[in-house]
Motif scaffolding. Structure first.
Motif, PDB file in Angstrom:
ATOM      1  N   TYR A  35      10.151   0.110  16.449  1.00 61.83           N
ATOM      2  CA  TYR A  35      10.000  -1.330  15.974  1.00 61.83           C
ATOM      3  C   TYR A  35       8.909  -1.841  16.191  1.00 61.83           C
ATOM      4  N   ASP A  38       5.783  -0.471  13.911  1.00 60.16           N
ATOM      5  CA  ASP A  38       6.261  -0.815  12.557  1.00 60.16           C
ATOM      6  C   ASP A  38       5.843  -2.111  12.199  1.00 60.16           C
ATOM      7  N   GLU A  42       2.312  -2.994  10.007  1.00 64.51           N
ATOM      8  CA  GLU A  42       2.455  -3.833   9.060  1.00 64.51           C
ATOM      9  C   GLU A  42       1.410  -5.067   9.109  1.00 64.51           C
ATOM     10  N   TYR A  69       9.157  -3.640  -4.741  1.00 61.91           N
ATOM     11  CA  TYR A  69       9.877  -3.905  -3.283  1.00 61.91           C
ATOM     12  C   TYR A  69      11.217  -4.443  -3.282  1.00 61.91           C
ATOM     13  N   ASN A  70      11.715  -4.376  -2.071  1.00 61.91           N
ATOM     14  CA  ASN A  70      12.883  -4.627  -1.901  1.00 61.91           C
ATOM     15  C   ASN A  70      12.996  -5.752  -0.684  1.00 61.91           C
ATOM     16  N   ARG A  71      14.199  -6.102  -0.273  1.00 61.58           N
ATOM     17  CA  ARG A  71      14.347  -7.298   0.631  1.00 61.58           C
ATOM     18  C   ARG A  71      13.615  -6.844   2.030  1.00 61.58           C
ATOM     19  N   TRP A  72      13.745  -5.692   2.413  1.00 60.16           N
ATOM     20  CA  TRP A  72      13.311  -4.993   3.502  1.00 60.16           C
ATOM     21  C   TRP A  72      11.677  -5.532   3.387  1.00 60.16           C
ATOM     22  N   ASP A  73      10.902  -5.050   2.369  1.00 58.73           N
ATOM     23  CA  ASP A  73       9.560  -5.202   2.376  1.00 58.73           C
ATOM     24  C   ASP A  73       9.152  -6.604   2.456  1.00 58.73           C
ATOM     25  N   LEU A  75      10.864  -8.950   3.863  1.00 63.16           N
ATOM     26  CA  LEU A  75      11.052  -9.572   5.410  1.00 63.16           C
ATOM     27  C   LEU A  75       9.954  -8.980   6.382  1.00 63.16           C
ATOM     28  N   MET A  76       9.500  -7.666   6.119  1.00 63.12           N
ATOM     29  CA  MET A  76       8.455  -7.274   6.930  1.00 63.12           C
ATOM     30  C   MET A  76       7.058  -8.083   6.597  1.00 63.12           C
ATOM     31  N   SER A  80       5.304 -10.316   9.619  1.00 66.84           N
ATOM     32  CA  SER A  80       4.128  -9.995   9.585  1.00 66.84           C
ATOM     33  C   SER A  80       2.993 -11.173   9.447  1.00 66.84           C
TER      34      SER A  80
END
Length: 109
Positions: A35, A38, A42, A69-73, A75-76, A80
């Protein structure tokens, strides 16, 4: 009424046990090196994108996202840029809070 009270207490106990399990699991996720690496990677990628795109005007957060992109992208990238702002490397502002566009700009070194 006694049966209802007993059933309620039983459900409540199960809910508390589940909440504790999720809390422990989340603690383990946050402590894991995967984590942390990651988020760090990012942050480095986003800072690189920001410095490449910077031309003196604020950059939309959506421009930092990959083409697909998706929701995770989302959020990251959001997490960041919050970390980068906390480290005083960039400034962020938002138009029309709470749903407006998030703008990012480099802080002078």
């Amino acid at each position: 009424i006694k049966k209802e009270v007993v059933a309620y207490k039983k459900r409540r106990k199960m809910q508390m046990e589940m909440a504790e399990k999720y809390k422990k699991r989340m603690d383990n996720i946050l402590k894991s090196e995967v984590y942390k690496d990651d988020i760090k990677s990012e942050m480095m990628e986003d800072l690189d994108r920001i410095t490449t795109m910077d031309q003196g005007e604020p950059i939309s957060m959506t421009k930092l996202l990959p083409k697909q992109y998706n929701r995770w992208d989302v959020l990251m990238v959001f997490i960041s840029i919050l970390h980068l702002a906390k480290e005083d490397l960039i400034s962020i502002k938002q138009r029309r809070f709470p749903t407006g566009e998030i703008l990012v700009s480099l802080k002078p070194v």
